[in-house]
Enzyme design. Structure first.
Site, PDB file in Angstrom:
ATOM      1  N   GLU A  39       1.146  -0.496  -5.069  1.00 31.63           N
ATOM      2  CA  GLU A  39       0.167   0.562  -5.316  1.00 31.63           C
ATOM      3  C   GLU A  39       0.982   1.855  -5.340  1.00 31.63           C
ATOM      4  O   GLU A  39       1.312   2.423  -4.302  1.00 31.63           O
ATOM      5  CB  GLU A  39      -0.895   0.609  -4.214  1.00 31.63           C
ATOM      6  CG  GLU A  39      -2.047   1.554  -4.564  1.00 31.63           C
ATOM      7  CD  GLU A  39      -2.385   2.538  -3.464  1.00 31.63           C
ATOM      8  OE1 GLU A  39      -3.222   3.410  -3.711  1.00 31.63           O
ATOM      9  OE2 GLU A  39      -1.808   2.454  -2.366  1.00 31.63           O
TER      10      GLU A  39
ATOM     11  N   ASP B 297       0.816  -1.211   0.000  1.00 32.84           N
ATOM     12  CA  ASP B 297       0.000   0.000   0.000  1.00 32.84           C
ATOM     13  C   ASP B 297       0.855   1.267   0.000  1.00 32.84           C
ATOM     14  O   ASP B 297       1.908   1.326   0.640  1.00 32.84           O
ATOM     15  CB  ASP B 297      -0.897  -0.018   1.249  1.00 32.84           C
ATOM     16  CG  ASP B 297      -1.835   1.164   1.320  1.00 32.84           C
ATOM     17  OD1 ASP B 297      -2.676   1.297   0.419  1.00 32.84           O
ATOM     18  OD2 ASP B 297      -1.724   1.949   2.279  1.00 32.84           O
TER      19      ASP B 297
END
Length: 660
Positions: free
Chosen positions: A392, A339
């Site tokens: 990401e 993330d």
């Protein structure tokens, strides 16, 4: 030898003597699982299996059962273990600080068993007493409780066959279609809608559904221990524990194993970018900025009001890389979606340059984070076969998926955020205006092969007022569904792997609400059931057509036939596999106007047939499908030697393939 060396030597001798003479009469026995080599790896940022050393390890010492505790708190004056076994006394069980410079406190406490609650009572450098959970705890108390739990995980895995074959199934030249799931809101018991189902309760239903829908992978939004349910799991306090809100560690293992038995790979969403400031968590763990950077221009995230890891610190990198290894090693995860990578790479992320820190060269790049990501990817790919890491990452940082040996970050894939943003902006437009923005859908191909991209429509696109996928689409009800079907066909026929968030597959009406189940009742309506069948069919089509996955990351796998029909908002392109016979021709009409007798070029003289049509009645379309093959004529069109004429229904995507 100077006096400091003499002190260290004598301390080491007394430590070893105490270790050998530890007996059952001591409250805390001197014991260590660390070798000098372990310590050297840890302090150099190269120990990648710290979970075997730090934390609470249930074992037998000199015939006595108990638990060995070890915690890193270099600036503490004293560290005690308080728990249910000593009526939460902060003083009765003091750990020993190692003789070396590791900053590790450790000791064996007889009689402490599996299931005991505990915390570390830390006497800080400033003289305060802190109550901290164990950063390496395998289980935590159910929130709002904040204690760690001694947990001796003893799960008997039965997925050897899967682990052997995932090298092929999880390879980058295979179909990868990911179903992103938030376990707390995917499905709930209608008789108890406020209760979150456990990992085990959701397992059978989720596995059968993913199988039925044809997804190859499930991505679990963070299931590491987090105290605040509205954070969706992105504010982690227990990096080594499965969230107790969903059950026990063994129940999560059961869910992962059940997916593996169905030949479904599991990607775990992982958050090494920031952590919350909860008093029992990592923040100021020993009274100092230990895990987070002390300079708040580098150590505090202004958007998320959380703290950023100090990647410059070797021990922090050891902690995080060990954690990445832990979920693959102990929980058999097949990949990690990392993330907020952009927030790690740049000090200027969400900050004005004048408010941001700089590296030693005066630049905005976080050099420690770059080293951490490179070390992490090298460790994972060198220790496990058939796994993938996915970034990401929303910036233009070069080489995210380039090998570390070529100065890249070493990820397997990267989310294609630019493609996602451009695509959604285009599809939101009234079709009458699309001709003015035609190249929003062609631009991504100019950089599509600079990285290995995954095409995501994730949870972030259906929250915070962004609207659900179906209500991003313009027009009346029929046009909305036709647009979304065409969008999904465009997604599945573009280069790159795929990711859909739960509910997107059946056109959930409302934005995602983490507090309740998806609106499964919508499937009683033919429009939503048709959308679900569309995604199901697209998954099957994607998996069955080598042209859609064999060369997903190569210019050789894609070719425009006509990228410039601005007037009609029609796009035509080829997807190519390793064999010429697998070539597909994709046509998409993105206006509500039929384009009849539309001439296109094709590369082969054999007959071409429709193998997918989003206007099929099965999908809630109008049923304007053609079963008769098209016979090409030797008439050059768009630089191709043959051509055919085809009727393109409105707001429809069609795929053609050669027949014998």
């Amino acid at each position: 030898m100077d006096s400091s060396e003499t002190n260290i030597s004598s301390t080491k001798t007394s430590f070893n003597q105490a270790l050998q003479g530890a007996g059952a009469n001591n409250t805390v026995w001197v014991h260590s699982l660390f070798t000098d080599f372990d310590v050297a790896l840890f302090v150099s940022g190269k120990h990648f299996r710290l979970y075997e050393k730090l934390g609470a390890q249930v074992l037998k010492l000199n015939g006595t059962e108990g638990t060995y505790f070890a915690v890193w708190a270099p600036n503490a004056k004293q560290v005690n273990v308080a728990g249910t076994f000593n009526e939460w006394s902060k003083t009765s069980h003091q750990l020993y600080k190692r003789w070396d410079a590791s900053g590790i406190w450790e000791g064996f406490i007889p009689g402490v068993k599996h299931g005991s609650l505990y915390k570390y009572a830390i006497h800080s450098f400033e003289g305060n007493w802190l109550e901290k959970g164990d950063p390496f705890a395998r289980r935590w108390e159910l929130p709002p409780g904040t204690a760690s739990v001694v947990w001796d995980t003893n799960y008997k895995w039965k997925d050897k066959n899967w682990l052997k074959k995932r090298v092929k199934i999880n390879a980058l030249d295979q179909p990868i279609s990911v179903y992103e799931v938030h376990l707390g809101s995917w499905k709930r018991d209608p008789s108890e809608p406020s209760r979150i189902l456990t990992y085990k309760e959701v397992a059978d239903t989720l596995v059968s559904y993913v199988l039925e829908m044809g997804f190859t992978h499930v991505e679990l939004m963070p299931v590491m221990e987090y105290p605040y349910f509205p954070s969706w799991g992105y504010q982690i306090t227990g990096y080594y524990a499965a969230s107790s809100m969903h059950g026990t560690p063994e129940e999560l293992m059961y869910l992962i194993e059940a997916l593996h038995k169905a030949n479904i790979a599991v990607i775990m969403d992982w958050v090494p970018s920031h952590f919350p400031g909860d008093a029992h968590g990592l923040y100021k763990f020993d009274g100092t900025h230990l895990y987070e950077h002390a300079d708040m221009r580098k150590g505090f995230h202004p958007d998320w009001k959380s703290y950023i890891f100090n990647y410059d610190r070797n021990e922090v990198r050891s902690f995080l890389i060990s954690n990445a290894m832990f979920w693959i090693d102990q929980y058999h995860a097949d990949g990690l979606r990392v993330d907020a990578v952009a927030s790690m790479l740049y000090y200027t992320f969400s900050r004005k340059p004048e408010d941001a820190g700089t590296n030693i060269h005066g630049g905005p790049e976080n050099l420690g984070a770059i080293q951490f990501l490179q070390d992490m990817n090298e460790a994972i790919y060198s220790n496990f076969e058939g796994v993938q890491t996915i970034a990401e990452e929303s910036s233009t940082y070069p080489g995210v998926t380039r090998p570390v040996s070529e100065n890249g970050l070493g990820f397997g894939m990267k989310w294609m955020m630019g493609w996602m943003n451009d695509t959604l902006k285009y599809f939101k437009l009234d079709p009458i205006n699309r001709s003015y923005h035609h190249h929003r859908l062609t631009f991504s191909i100019t950089y599509a092969f600079t990285e290995r991209f995954m095409l995501p429509f994730s949870h972030d696109e259906v929250v915070h007022g962004k609207s659900s996928m179906i209500y991003k689409m313009p027009g009346n009800e029929w046009e909305k569904f036709a647009n979304l079907r065409a969008l999904y066909l465009y997604m599945f026929t573009q280069p790159g792997t795929k990711l859909l968030f739960m509910g997107n597959e059946f056109a959930q009406n409302s934005e995602w609400n983490f507090k309740k189940s998806l609106d499964w009742h919508l499937l009683q309506y033919e429009s939503h059931a048709g959308m679900q069948r569309t995604v199901q069919a697209l998954n099957a089509f994607y998996r069955s057509e080598p042209a859609l996955y064999e060369k997903s990351f190569s210019y050789d796998g894609f070719e425009w036939i006509n990228a410039d029909d601005v007037q009609h908002s029609v796009y035509i392109y080829m997807r190519k596999g390793k064999k010429e016979k697998d070539t597909l021709v994709v046509l998409i009409n993105l206006t509500p106007v039929p384009r009849n007798h539309y001439k296109i070029g094709v590369p082969g003289k054999s007959k071409w047939k429709q193998v997918f049509n989003t206007d099929d009645e099965t999908f809630f379309g109008a049923g304007r499908t053609v079963t008769t093959p098209y016979v090409p004529t030797a008439d050059v069109c768009y630089g191709l030697p043959y051509s055919i004429y085809i009727d393109l229904p409105p707001l429809t995507g069609i795929v053609l393939k050669q027949t014998k």
